[in-house]
Design a protein around this motif. Structure first.
Motif, mmCIF file in Angstrom:
data_model
loop_
_atom_site.group_PDB
_atom_site.id
_atom_site.type_symbol
_atom_site.label_atom_id
_atom_site.label_comp_id
_atom_site.label_asym_id
_atom_site.label_seq_id
_atom_site.Cartn_x
_atom_site.Cartn_y
_atom_site.Cartn_z
ATOM 1 N N ILE A 93 1.077 -1.194 -0.304
ATOM 2 C CA ILE A 93 0.061 0.000 -0.176
ATOM 3 C C ILE A 93 0.499 1.135 -0.176
ATOM 4 O O ILE A 93 -0.159 2.128 -0.818
ATOM 5 N N TYR A 94 2.074 1.591 0.514
ATOM 6 C CA TYR A 94 3.014 2.624 0.621
ATOM 7 C C TYR A 94 4.040 2.823 -0.448
ATOM 8 O O TYR A 94 4.534 3.341 -0.681
ATOM 9 N N GLU A 95 3.577 1.963 -1.273
ATOM 10 C CA GLU A 95 3.882 1.718 -2.634
ATOM 11 C C GLU A 95 2.964 2.247 -4.096
ATOM 12 O O GLU A 95 3.480 2.931 -4.697
ATOM 13 N N LEU A 96 1.903 2.380 -3.458
ATOM 14 C CA LEU A 96 0.736 3.149 -3.922
ATOM 15 C C LEU A 96 1.183 4.353 -4.556
ATOM 16 O O LEU A 96 2.000 5.299 -3.856
ATOM 17 N N PRO A 97 1.326 4.867 -5.680
ATOM 18 C CA PRO A 97 1.219 6.590 -5.746
ATOM 19 C C PRO A 97 0.105 7.241 -5.151
ATOM 20 O O PRO A 97 -1.053 6.802 -4.509
ATOM 21 N N LEU A 98 0.732 8.465 -4.907
ATOM 22 C CA LEU A 98 0.005 9.184 -3.402
ATOM 23 C C LEU A 98 -1.425 9.768 -4.351
ATOM 24 O O LEU A 98 -2.778 9.642 -3.532
ATOM 25 N N ARG A 99 -1.383 10.041 -5.601
ATOM 26 C CA ARG A 99 -2.534 9.542 -5.809
ATOM 27 C C ARG A 99 -3.418 9.597 -6.048
ATOM 28 O O ARG A 99 -5.045 9.587 -6.288
ATOM 29 N N GLU A 100 -3.159 7.696 -5.845
ATOM 30 C CA GLU A 100 -4.161 6.471 -5.499
ATOM 31 C C GLU A 100 -4.738 6.617 -4.281
ATOM 32 O O GLU A 100 -5.254 5.786 -4.143
ATOM 33 N N LEU A 101 -4.042 7.361 -3.199
ATOM 34 C CA LEU A 101 -4.367 7.176 -1.700
ATOM 35 C C LEU A 101 -4.872 8.604 -1.097
ATOM 36 O O LEU A 101 -4.341 9.300 -1.256
ATOM 37 N N PRO A 102 -6.154 8.594 -1.186
ATOM 38 C CA PRO A 102 -6.271 10.094 0.013
ATOM 39 C C PRO A 102 -5.319 10.111 1.583
ATOM 40 O O PRO A 102 -5.103 8.788 2.077
ATOM 41 N N ILE A 103 -4.970 11.326 1.321
ATOM 42 C CA ILE A 103 -4.133 11.230 2.612
ATOM 43 C C ILE A 103 -4.300 10.887 3.975
ATOM 44 O O ILE A 103 -3.904 9.941 4.749
ATOM 45 N N HIS A 104 -5.701 11.212 4.683
ATOM 46 C CA HIS A 104 -6.610 10.637 5.814
ATOM 47 C C HIS A 104 -6.038 9.283 5.970
ATOM 48 O O HIS A 104 -6.340 8.371 6.420
ATOM 49 N N GLU A 105 -5.818 8.191 4.227
ATOM 50 C CA GLU A 105 -5.443 7.081 5.003
ATOM 51 C C GLU A 105 -4.949 6.132 5.405
ATOM 52 O O GLU A 105 -4.407 5.065 6.004
#
Length: 89
Positions: free
Chosen positions: A66-78
């Motif tokens: 999950i930490y390797e996912l590009p940040l654009r794919e993750l809401p920062i609060h997650e």
């Protein structure tokens, strides 16, 4: 580009979607019990994706992915404030 295989990428995304669904379903305690059945589909999606990626039962590796996912794919609060490996867990 990250080092995730397509099945790993799909599993990490499915897990993040499941987290978002759980947060939404439980956001209003008065309606949480009625919202719980709505989690069946995202749980099944995440479970299937984890199995396809060979990650079922390997939460530590899943979190690393999950930490390797590009940040654009993750809401920062997650994201936790620190990577679990940095916390000694």
């Amino acid at each position: 580009m990250n080092g995730l295989t397509p099945p790993q990428h799909a599993a990490a995304q499915a897990y993040v979607r499941l987290l978002q669904s759980v947060r939404a379903a439980l956001a209003d305690p008065e309606h949480a019990a009625r919202a719980l059945p709505l989690l069946n589909a995202p749980m099944a999606e995440a479970d299937e994706a984890l199995h396809r990626a060979g990650l079922a039962g390997n939460e530590r590796h899943l979190l690393d992915l999950i930490y390797e996912l590009p940040l654009r794919e993750l809401p920062i609060h997650e994201l936790p404030l620190r990577h679990p490996a940095a916390q000694g867990h």
